[in-house]
Design a protein around this motif. Structure first.
Motif, mmCIF file in Angstrom:
data_model
loop_
_atom_site.group_PDB
_atom_site.id
_atom_site.type_symbol
_atom_site.label_atom_id
_atom_site.label_comp_id
_atom_site.label_asym_id
_atom_site.label_seq_id
_atom_site.Cartn_x
_atom_site.Cartn_y
_atom_site.Cartn_z
ATOM 1 N N ASP A 140 25.722 39.963 34.493
ATOM 2 C CA ASP A 140 25.556 38.937 35.532
ATOM 3 C C ASP A 140 26.561 39.142 36.665
ATOM 4 O O ASP A 140 26.225 38.985 37.845
ATOM 5 N N LEU A 141 27.787 39.481 36.305
ATOM 6 C CA LEU A 141 28.827 39.717 37.314
ATOM 7 C C LEU A 141 28.452 40.879 38.220
ATOM 8 O O LEU A 141 28.521 40.774 39.453
ATOM 9 N N ILE A 142 28.060 41.995 37.630
ATOM 10 C CA ILE A 142 27.742 43.185 38.414
ATOM 11 C C ILE A 142 26.484 42.953 39.253
ATOM 12 O O ILE A 142 26.380 43.427 40.390
ATOM 13 N N ASP A 143 25.538 42.220 38.728
ATOM 14 C CA ASP A 143 24.329 41.886 39.482
ATOM 15 C C ASP A 143 24.688 41.088 40.734
ATOM 16 O O ASP A 143 24.181 41.355 41.837
ATOM 17 N N ALA A 144 25.579 40.105 40.586
ATOM 18 C CA ALA A 144 26.009 39.305 41.732
ATOM 19 C C ALA A 144 26.781 40.150 42.738
ATOM 20 O O ALA A 144 26.599 40.005 43.953
ATOM 21 N N ALA A 145 27.636 41.044 42.243
ATOM 22 C CA ALA A 145 28.413 41.898 43.144
ATOM 23 C C ALA A 145 27.505 42.796 43.969
ATOM 24 O O ALA A 145 27.702 42.972 45.175
ATOM 25 N N SER A 146 26.500 43.379 43.325
ATOM 26 C CA SER A 146 25.561 44.243 44.037
ATOM 27 C C SER A 146 24.804 43.458 45.105
ATOM 28 O O SER A 146 24.530 43.982 46.201
ATOM 29 N N TYR A 147 24.470 42.233 44.805
ATOM 30 C CA TYR A 147 23.755 41.369 45.753
ATOM 31 C C TYR A 147 24.631 41.030 46.963
ATOM 32 O O TYR A 147 24.164 41.022 48.111
ATOM 33 N N LEU A 148 25.902 40.765 46.740
ATOM 34 C CA LEU A 148 26.785 40.274 47.803
ATOM 35 C C LEU A 148 27.355 41.381 48.695
ATOM 36 O O LEU A 148 27.624 41.143 49.874
ATOM 37 N N LEU A 149 27.560 42.567 48.147
ATOM 38 C CA LEU A 149 28.242 43.617 48.904
ATOM 39 C C LEU A 149 27.363 44.258 49.968
ATOM 40 O O LEU A 149 26.174 44.499 49.765
ATOM 41 N N LYS A 150 27.998 44.570 51.093
ATOM 42 C CA LYS A 150 27.367 45.394 52.121
ATOM 43 C C LYS A 150 27.222 46.827 51.603
ATOM 44 O O LYS A 150 27.881 47.225 50.638
ATOM 45 N N ALA A 151 26.410 47.616 52.266
ATOM 46 C CA ALA A 151 26.383 49.048 51.998
ATOM 47 C C ALA A 151 27.774 49.610 52.242
ATOM 48 O O ALA A 151 28.413 49.299 53.253
ATOM 49 N N ARG A 152 28.270 50.372 51.298
ATOM 50 C CA ARG A 152 29.614 50.948 51.299
ATOM 51 C C ARG A 152 30.701 49.905 51.038
ATOM 52 O O ARG A 152 31.897 50.228 51.115
ATOM 53 N N GLY A 153 30.310 48.685 50.747
ATOM 54 C CA GLY A 153 31.296 47.685 50.341
ATOM 55 C C GLY A 153 31.857 48.029 48.975
ATOM 56 O O GLY A 153 31.253 48.763 48.198
ATOM 57 N N ARG A 154 33.031 47.483 48.672
ATOM 58 C CA ARG A 154 33.725 47.873 47.446
ATOM 59 C C ARG A 154 33.934 46.696 46.498
ATOM 60 O O ARG A 154 34.232 45.567 46.929
ATOM 61 N N LEU A 155 33.813 46.998 45.230
ATOM 62 C CA LEU A 155 34.156 46.074 44.158
ATOM 63 C C LEU A 155 35.379 46.624 43.442
ATOM 64 O O LEU A 155 35.381 47.771 42.985
ATOM 65 N N CYS A 156 36.429 45.809 43.346
ATOM 66 C CA CYS A 156 37.617 46.169 42.575
ATOM 67 C C CYS A 156 37.757 45.172 41.435
ATOM 68 O O CYS A 156 37.706 43.955 41.663
ATOM 69 N N MET A 157 37.929 45.671 40.230
ATOM 70 C CA MET A 157 38.008 44.767 39.090
ATOM 71 C C MET A 157 38.932 45.316 38.017
ATOM 72 O O MET A 157 39.244 46.506 37.975
ATOM 73 N N VAL A 158 39.391 44.409 37.161
ATOM 74 C CA VAL A 158 40.189 44.767 36.000
ATOM 75 C C VAL A 158 39.333 44.456 34.777
ATOM 76 O O VAL A 158 38.631 43.445 34.733
ATOM 77 N N TYR A 159 39.388 45.354 33.765
ATOM 78 C CA TYR A 159 38.522 45.167 32.605
ATOM 79 C C TYR A 159 39.184 45.804 31.387
ATOM 80 O O TYR A 159 40.281 46.376 31.477
ATOM 81 N N HIS A 160 38.511 45.695 30.249
ATOM 82 C CA HIS A 160 39.079 46.218 29.009
ATOM 83 C C HIS A 160 38.561 47.630 28.752
ATOM 84 O O HIS A 160 37.355 47.886 28.888
ATOM 85 N N PRO A 161 39.431 48.565 28.356
ATOM 86 C CA PRO A 161 39.002 49.962 28.188
ATOM 87 C C PRO A 161 37.953 50.158 27.100
ATOM 88 O O PRO A 161 37.177 51.123 27.158
ATOM 89 N N SER A 162 37.908 49.274 26.111
ATOM 90 C CA SER A 162 36.918 49.436 25.040
ATOM 91 C C SER A 162 35.492 49.279 25.550
ATOM 92 O O SER A 162 34.542 49.717 24.890
#
Length: 250
Positions: free
Chosen positions: A149-171
């Motif tokens: 759901d998070l990534i779906d929303a990010a793809s919807y909101l970002l411009k072309a060449r826009g960037r998503l920066c996130m922190v997550y768990h390596p597993s």
């Protein structure tokens, strides 16, 4: 609400004494962002607003939207915006990120953000001990928001060449990479975060570009603690930008 008033870098921040409080991962995420310029920034799952407010200070011409679903944290974010005199550029949007596509308003139009940052819940509901208290639990476990759901929303909101920066768990790195690519977000930069030099990675910092070309750069690892338990110089400088100058003068 029983709160504390804390200072970090060049901002002040109200936080709940017993609810969700920011930790070092929020500072590491902020520091990981390296765009030269950003005009419109979103913080997905903003909590009390620390990452978005720090980015508003870093990009002094940018408009910043703090997306937060919890009433208590959204109220603290509003309070923190005022405490840092950022009311003209920083706004809170109390909303369910999963429902962003359902709103039809210019303020959350598709393809409208240069940069999104997120420190999302990464624990599956059946993994790990559920945090005490609803506020902490929702912030850390996928109760209200899952990775897809998070990534779906990010793809919807970002411009072309826009960037998503996130922190997550390596597993969950492979799942994250697969989910990003399915939504036309190409991983471009990755950094592993370790507690200390002899420990396995405990976090990952990742940058993805909407519609970017394939190819990822892996930065040098980041170590939070020295062997004696003190913060490393790099982390101390993230907490306090004047530390490095002071340290080397001595």
């Amino acid at each position: 609400m029983d709160v504390t008033l804390d200072s970090i870098r060049d901002i002040t921040l109200f936080q709940s004494k017993k609810g969700y409080r920011f930790s070092v991962d929020a500072l590491l995420l902020f520091d990981f962002v390296n765009l030269k310029k950003a005009e419109r920034i979103g913080d997905l799952g903003a909590g009390s607003g620390i990452v978005g407010i720090l980015l508003a200070k870093k990009y002094s011409d940018a408009v910043v939207i703090l997306f937060e679903i919890q009433d208590s944290l959204a109220a603290l974010a509003e309070k923190n915006i005022a405490a840092n005199n950022l009311q003209e550029r920083v706004k809170v949007m109390k909303t369910d990120i999963k429902r962003i596509k359902l709103f039809h308003a210019p303020r959350i139009a598709p393809d409208s953000f240069d940069l999104l940052a997120s420190n999302p819940p990464f624990r599956r509901l059946k993994s790990g001990r559920i945090s005490e208290g609803e506020e902490k639990a929702i912030a850390r476990h996928e109760i209200k928001l899952g990775l897809h759901d998070l990534i779906d929303a990010a793809s919807y909101l970002l411009k072309a060449r826009g960037r998503l920066c996130m922190v997550y768990h390596p597993s969950r790195l492979l799942e994250l990479l697969d989910t990003l690519k399915r939504k036309n977000l190409e991983p471009k930069r990755l950094r592993f975060v370790h507690s200390h030099i002899s420990s396995e990675a405990k976090m990952i910092l990742l940058e993805a570009t909407k519609g970017g070309k394939s190819g990822v750069k892996v930065d040098k690892p980041l170590f939070i603690y020295n062997e004696d338990g003190s913060y490393t110089d790099e982390v101390m400088e993230i907490y306090n930008p004047t530390y490095s100058k002071y340290y080397y003068q001595k």
